[in-house]
Write an enzyme that holds these catalytic residues in place. Structure first.
Site, PDB file in Angstrom:
ATOM      1  N   PRO A  94       0.823  -1.204   0.000  1.00  0.00           N
ATOM      2  CA  PRO A  94       0.000   0.000   0.000  1.00  0.00           C
ATOM      3  C   PRO A  94       0.860   1.257   0.000  1.00  0.00           C
ATOM      4  CG  PRO A  94      -0.797  -1.587   1.604  1.00  0.00           C
ATOM      5  CD  PRO A  94       0.518  -2.093   1.126  1.00  0.00           C
ATOM      6  N   GLU A  95       0.561   2.176  -0.923  1.00  0.00           N
ATOM      7  CA  GLU A  95       1.324   3.410  -1.029  1.00  0.00           C
ATOM      8  C   GLU A  95       0.444   4.573  -0.566  1.00  0.00           C
ATOM      9  OE1 GLU A  95       3.076   3.593  -4.935  1.00  0.00           O
ATOM     10  OE2 GLU A  95       3.938   1.602  -4.747  1.00  0.00           O
TER      11      GLU A  95
END
Length: 271
Positions: free
Chosen positions: A2-3
């Protein structure tokens, strides 16, 4: 992994619903990347005032202290009125008067850390070296270009480092560099001011569009409501090695940089 867009989408999906909730109990599963930092029962009775984001961290402000949550490589948060019995990968439940916030993480690189304040040692250790937030006015050309000029590493590696600008992970660095017409291997120090401005605008554009699309779901990401993201469907180069560039038709190339896959168009990104 997840960014920034995925973390922001997660924040948006739960912030209004959990704000004002009182913590009723805490369940801890298998150890995560870092210890919680206090006995779980000491959180009982505290109130969640709001949910913020700093880089890839979610900050749950409490009426006393705060919780810093990181999703690691494969973690996700879900928030619901009720949660099913905890499975092998469900490592943290925050039971509140408004629902249950659960952190699930198959690889256990995620974390939930308590800090007495944002300037306390625990929080500074995690947040103190983070760069400027790219979706704020603080991400200005002068500072960005000056930071690039001080670094001789390839520009994609500089973006990923997070100490100049925070939250530009692998997917979005490749996409932003494509939009700016800059090859990922170019030395950051060699980027002119006009090209730095193109890159700054591209970073903001890519991240904002990704948030609007619900982030990217390449494997198992979903927001706190269980909804997937769709930005990856309109990616220009990421994960498209061998496919024609959407602009010029040249085959998209893939190389390894810092043990991460990098994607670019050799025609649109000549230097």
């Amino acid at each position: 992994m997840p960014e920034l867009p995925e973390v922001e989408v997660t924040r948006l999906s739960l912030a209004d619903r959990i704000a004002g909730a009182t913590i009723q109990s805490v369940r801890m599963g298998k150890p995560l990347r870092w210890p919680l930092g206090l006995q779980p029962e000491r959180l009982v009775g505290r109130t969640v005032s709001r949910v913020r984001r700093r880089g890839k961290y979610l900050l749950l402000d409490l009426d006393e202290g705060l919780l810093l949550l990181h999703l690691g490589m494969s973690g996700s948060l879900s928030f619901a009125d009720f949660q099913p019995a905890a499975g092998a990968h469900d490592h943290f439940d925050l039971n509140t008067s408004r629902g249950v916030l659960r952190l699930s993480d198959p690889r256990r690189f995620g974390a939930v850390v308590y800090a007495a304040a944002e300037d306390s040692a625990e929080a500074v250790k995690l947040l103190g070296r983070l760069g400027v937030e790219p979706l704020t006015e603080a991400f200005d050309l002068a500072s960005f270009h000056a930071g690039l000029k001080r670094r001789n590493a390839p520009v994609k590696q500089v973006l990923l480092a997070g100490d100049l600008v925070v939250g530009v992970g692998n997917i979005y660095a490749s996409e932003a560099l494509f939009l700016a017409g800059i090859r990922p291997t170019m030395r950051a120090s060699g980027i002119s001011r006009p090209r730095a401005e193109k890159l700054r605008i591209a970073v903001r554009d890519v991240l904002a569009r990704a948030v609007a699309k619900g982030g990217s779901t390449l494997r198992d990401f979903s927001n706190a409501d269980g909804q997937a993201g769709y930005f990856q469907l309109e990616a220009m180069v990421y994960d498209r090695a061998g496919q024609p560039c959407r602009v010029c038709g040249t085959g998209v190339k893939s190389i390894r940089q810092g043990q991460r896959a990098t994607y670019f168009c050799p025609h649109c990104q000549k230097s």
